[in-house]
Design a protein around this motif. Structure first.
Motif, short mmCIF file in Angstrom:
data_model
loop_
_atom_site.label_atom_id
_atom_site.label_comp_id
_atom_site.label_asym_id
_atom_site.label_seq_id
_atom_site.Cartn_x
_atom_site.Cartn_y
_atom_site.Cartn_z
N PHE A 134 0.85 -1.20 0.00
CA PHE A 134 0.00 0.00 0.00
C PHE A 134 0.88 1.24 0.00
N ARG A 135 0.68 2.12 -0.96
CA ARG A 135 1.48 3.36 -1.08
C ARG A 135 0.72 4.50 -0.44
N SER A 136 1.03 4.79 0.82
CA SER A 136 0.34 5.86 1.53
C SER A 136 0.74 7.24 1.02
N ASP A 137 1.79 7.33 0.23
CA ASP A 137 2.14 8.62 -0.37
C ASP A 137 1.21 8.96 -1.54
N LEU A 138 0.53 7.96 -2.09
CA LEU A 138 -0.37 8.18 -3.22
C LEU A 138 -1.84 7.94 -2.90
N TYR A 139 -2.12 7.09 -1.90
CA TYR A 139 -3.50 6.69 -1.61
C TYR A 139 -3.82 6.82 -0.13
N MET A 140 -5.08 7.14 0.14
CA MET A 140 -5.60 7.11 1.50
C MET A 140 -6.42 5.83 1.62
N PRO A 141 -6.45 5.20 2.81
CA PRO A 141 -7.27 4.00 2.96
C PRO A 141 -8.76 4.34 2.91
N TYR A 142 -9.54 3.43 2.38
CA TYR A 142 -10.99 3.62 2.26
C TYR A 142 -11.66 3.26 3.59
N THR A 143 -12.15 2.05 3.73
CA THR A 143 -12.79 1.65 4.99
C THR A 143 -11.89 0.78 5.85
N ARG A 144 -10.90 0.15 5.22
CA ARG A 144 -9.97 -0.71 5.96
C ARG A 144 -8.54 -0.36 5.58
N PRO A 145 -7.73 -0.01 6.56
CA PRO A 145 -6.31 0.15 6.26
C PRO A 145 -5.66 -1.23 6.20
N PRO A 168 -1.56 -3.29 4.94
CA PRO A 168 -0.26 -3.12 4.30
C PRO A 168 -0.27 -3.40 2.79
N MET A 169 -1.38 -3.93 2.27
CA MET A 169 -1.46 -4.29 0.85
C MET A 169 -2.67 -3.61 0.21
N PHE A 170 -2.61 -3.41 -1.12
CA PHE A 170 -3.75 -2.89 -1.87
C PHE A 170 -4.76 -4.01 -2.08
N ASP A 171 -6.04 -3.71 -1.91
CA ASP A 171 -7.09 -4.64 -2.29
C ASP A 171 -7.71 -4.18 -3.60
N PHE A 172 -8.26 -2.95 -3.62
CA PHE A 172 -8.81 -2.41 -4.86
C PHE A 172 -8.83 -0.88 -4.79
N CYS A 173 -8.95 -0.27 -5.96
CA CYS A 173 -8.96 1.19 -6.07
C CYS A 173 -10.39 1.70 -5.98
N VAL A 174 -10.60 2.75 -5.18
CA VAL A 174 -11.91 3.39 -5.06
C VAL A 174 -11.93 4.67 -5.89
N TRP A 175 -10.85 5.45 -5.84
CA TRP A 175 -10.76 6.73 -6.55
C TRP A 175 -9.32 6.91 -7.00
N GLY A 225 -5.32 9.45 -4.18
CA GLY A 225 -6.43 8.56 -4.49
C GLY A 225 -6.91 7.89 -3.21
N THR A 226 -7.91 7.04 -3.36
CA THR A 226 -8.44 6.27 -2.26
C THR A 226 -8.45 4.81 -2.66
N ALA A 227 -7.95 3.95 -1.78
CA ALA A 227 -7.89 2.52 -2.08
C ALA A 227 -8.20 1.73 -0.81
N GLN A 228 -8.76 0.54 -1.01
CA GLN A 228 -9.04 -0.35 0.11
C GLN A 228 -7.77 -1.12 0.46
N GLY A 229 -7.47 -1.18 1.72
CA GLY A 229 -6.32 -1.96 2.16
C GLY A 229 -6.75 -3.36 2.56
N LYS A 230 -5.80 -4.27 2.64
CA LYS A 230 -6.09 -5.62 3.13
C LYS A 230 -4.88 -6.14 3.87
N GLY A 231 -5.12 -7.10 4.73
CA GLY A 231 -4.05 -7.71 5.51
C GLY A 231 -3.23 -8.68 4.70
N LEU A 232 -2.24 -9.26 5.35
CA LEU A 232 -1.35 -10.20 4.65
C LEU A 232 -1.97 -11.50 4.40
#
Length: 101
Positions: free
Chosen positions: A59-70, A72-79, A94-101
């Motif tokens: 997950f690139r926090s310099d480019l994306y904010m977490p959506y509903t779940r932070p 360490p990995m990208f799940d999907f793009c919201v915006w 942008g905004t992206a959903q995070g997911k665990g390992l």
């Protein structure tokens, strides 16, 4: 413009949305206008979406904010990330959903 929107989207909208036809048309026109204004700049502004290959990446926090779940990995793009131009400075994260390992 209105005829193009109606012919492209009018028949594919679920029945529950057909009552908002005029509001949807105005919204679609504004979206098209905004994207057009971004495109006619020199150089054009750039919307950067996550690709399927990037889903599951760090997950690139310099480019994306977490959506509903932070996470360490990208799940999907919201915006998408909005950039001044392709590979240019970030205007809006942008905004992206995070997911665990």
């Amino acid at each position: 413009m209105r005829r193009a929107i109606a012919s492209e989207l009018g028949t594919s909208l679920p029945r529950r949305f057909t009552g908002i036809g005029n509001h949807f048309t105005v919204y679609a026109e504004r979206c098209i206008e905004l994207v057009w204004l971004m495109y006619v700049r020199d150089p054009p502004m750039h919307l950067e979406w996550l690709t399927r290959e990037q889903e599951g990446a760090h997950f690139r926090s310099d480019l994306y904010m977490p959506y509903t779940r932070p996470g360490p990995m990208f799940d999907f793009c919201v915006w998408p990330v909005v950039r001044l131009h392709k590979d240019g400075n970030v205007l809006c994260k942008g905004t992206a959903q995070g997911k665990g390992l």
